[in-house]
Design a protein around this motif. Structure first.
Motif, short mmCIF file in Angstrom:
data_model
loop_
_atom_site.label_atom_id
_atom_site.label_comp_id
_atom_site.label_asym_id
_atom_site.label_seq_id
_atom_site.Cartn_x
_atom_site.Cartn_y
_atom_site.Cartn_z
N ALA A 1 0.82 -1.23 0.00
CA ALA A 1 0.00 0.00 0.00
C ALA A 1 0.84 1.26 0.00
O ALA A 1 0.36 2.32 0.39
N LYS A 2 2.07 1.20 -0.35
CA LYS A 2 3.02 2.32 -0.51
C LYS A 2 2.95 3.33 0.64
O LYS A 2 1.98 4.08 0.80
N ILE A 3 3.95 3.33 1.45
CA ILE A 3 4.02 4.19 2.63
C ILE A 3 4.41 5.62 2.24
O ILE A 3 5.32 5.82 1.45
N LYS A 4 3.67 6.57 2.79
CA LYS A 4 3.99 8.00 2.59
C LYS A 4 4.85 8.53 3.74
O LYS A 4 5.81 9.25 3.56
N ARG A 5 4.42 8.18 4.97
CA ARG A 5 5.04 8.81 6.16
C ARG A 5 5.02 7.86 7.34
O ARG A 5 4.06 7.09 7.50
N VAL A 6 6.10 7.92 8.13
CA VAL A 6 6.21 7.10 9.34
C VAL A 6 6.53 8.01 10.52
O VAL A 6 7.43 8.86 10.43
N VAL A 7 5.78 7.85 11.60
CA VAL A 7 6.10 8.54 12.85
C VAL A 7 6.42 7.44 13.87
O VAL A 7 5.58 6.55 14.09
N VAL A 8 7.64 7.46 14.41
CA VAL A 8 8.04 6.36 15.31
C VAL A 8 8.60 6.91 16.62
O VAL A 8 9.38 7.87 16.62
N SER A 9 8.18 6.30 17.70
CA SER A 9 8.80 6.55 19.02
C SER A 9 9.45 5.25 19.46
O SER A 9 8.79 4.20 19.44
N VAL B 1 4.88 2.63 16.21
CA VAL B 1 5.02 3.11 14.83
C VAL B 1 3.66 3.48 14.25
O VAL B 1 2.72 2.68 14.30
N ASN B 2 3.59 4.69 13.73
CA ASN B 2 2.37 5.15 13.05
C ASN B 2 2.70 5.30 11.57
O ASN B 2 3.68 5.95 11.22
N VAL B 3 1.91 4.67 10.71
CA VAL B 3 2.22 4.66 9.26
C VAL B 3 1.06 5.26 8.47
O VAL B 3 -0.10 4.90 8.71
#
Ligand code: 2RA
Length: 340
Positions: free
Chosen positions: A146-154, A247-249
């Motif tokens: 599903a092609k990742i645009k953005r990742v927010v990771v802690s 992880v938020n994708v």
């Protein structure tokens, strides 16, 4: 017919794990050498049911050796890796020294094994940062779908990522909290790590992120896809071994959580533990000594159009370092050296 393998930094946490994993996976070794600095000379290390005496890195001749797994700091790597590479020994380096060099492949075999074929430019292959490795193993199969645009990771990174003295500090500080008069002042970290968390790993950069956070962005782009935006907050936590990541994708296309779970269940290197009940998820304690990248808490993120949240846990000394390096050696053996 096997390979002549050198482990450089054999007395460190990662070096010892490299030897353990080479033995566990029965990597085809004809001859093995364990190297260390002069101060550790003669220290005995285990290689399966064998005991090896460490040899002096400074005196070692890499000529005729096939693969050298490096697990030492960047400064020492800078001094010895080119010498090993020039002698015809292919270097797999766990330090950050070569990761961002355009002429050096940065490889996580489950994600970009083909990149190994670029080893010949410098005869060096780079291992990624531990927090990057586990994350891209989980992101790769979802990105393909599903092609990742953005990742927010802690991240919630264990002290073994810093080294043995940090493990000792956590242990002694924890004891010191309970035993009057045995308090241990912070020395490895700027603050007490026992019963605390520290939002700072590696050095601060001009823009306010730390190098550890910058590494996750740059390495994910090099290994997986340069178009992916990554923002990270890397935190040290009072855990001995095992890095965890929230992880938020955000994807280009919608990806249902159930389909994501099914994809991850089949993905190389991944193990899904995901039940919406107490204990239905992985915590660092369960990942220690294991090879898998564990994924839990997979769920839609309803605050954006195509979002998913997940929890990713892995043994930072293994998939985050030693296992990934040995897996690269296995790819080299299968596709380049072809002896085993
Ligand atoms: C850490 N990723 O966890 C860094 C280096 N191993 O400290």
């Amino acid at each position: 017919m096997g390979y002549k393998v050198v482990v450089v930094g054999a007395t460190g946490n990662v070096g010892r794990e490299m030897l353990n994993i080479l033995a566990e996976r029965e990597f085809p070794v004809d001859e093995i050498a364990a190297l260390a600095s002069r101060k550790s000379l003669g220290t005995e290390v285990s290689f399966g049911d064998r005991t090896l005496k460490t040899q002096d890195l400074d005196q070692f001749d890499f000529t005729g050796w096939d693969i050298a797994l490096f697990a030492i700091g960047s400064d020492a790597t800078k001094q010895y890796a080119p010498k090993a590479a020039a002698s015809g020994c292919i270097v797999i380096d766990n330090s950050s020294l070569y990761r961002y060099d355009p002429e050096v492949p940065l490889v996580v075999p489950e994600v970009n094994a083909d990149a190994v074929m670029g080893y010949g430019r410098k005869n060096i292959i780079a291992n990624p940062n531990c927090s990057t490795a586990q994350m891209v193993v989980a992101l790769k199969p979802l990105h393909d779908r599903a092609k990742i645009k953005r990742v927010v990771v802690s991240t919630y990174q264990s002290v073994s990522g810093t080294g043995k003295e940090a493990i000792d500090e956590l242990w002694n500080q924890t004891k010191g909290v309970y035993v009057p008069g045995q308090e241990v002042e912070p020395s490895v970290y700027p603050r007490q790590i026992a019963f605390n968390v520290i939002p700072h790993i590696d050095s601060f950069m001009e823009d306010g992120q730390t190098r550890e956070e910058w590494k996750m962005t740059v390495e994910t782009k090099k290994i997986l896809d340069p178009s992916i935006k990554v923002t990270a907050t890397c935190v040290r936590v009072p855990v001995f071994v095992g890095h965890s990541e929230a992880v938020n994708v955000e994807f280009e296309d919608f990806l249902d959580e159930e389909e994501a779970r099914d994809i991850l269940r089949e993905a190389p290197g991944c193990l899904v533990v995901d039940k919406r009940e107490p204990g239905g998820y992985v915590t660092p304690i369960e990942c220690v000594g294991e090879y898998a990248t564990y994924i839990s808490r997979i769920r839609q993120d309803g605050t954006i159009e195509n979002g998913l949240n997940m929890w990713i846990v892995s043994d930072n000394l293994r998939k985050g370092a030693a296992l990934n390096a040995v897996q690269i050696a296995e790819v080299l053996g299968q596709r380049v050296l072809k002896k085993g």
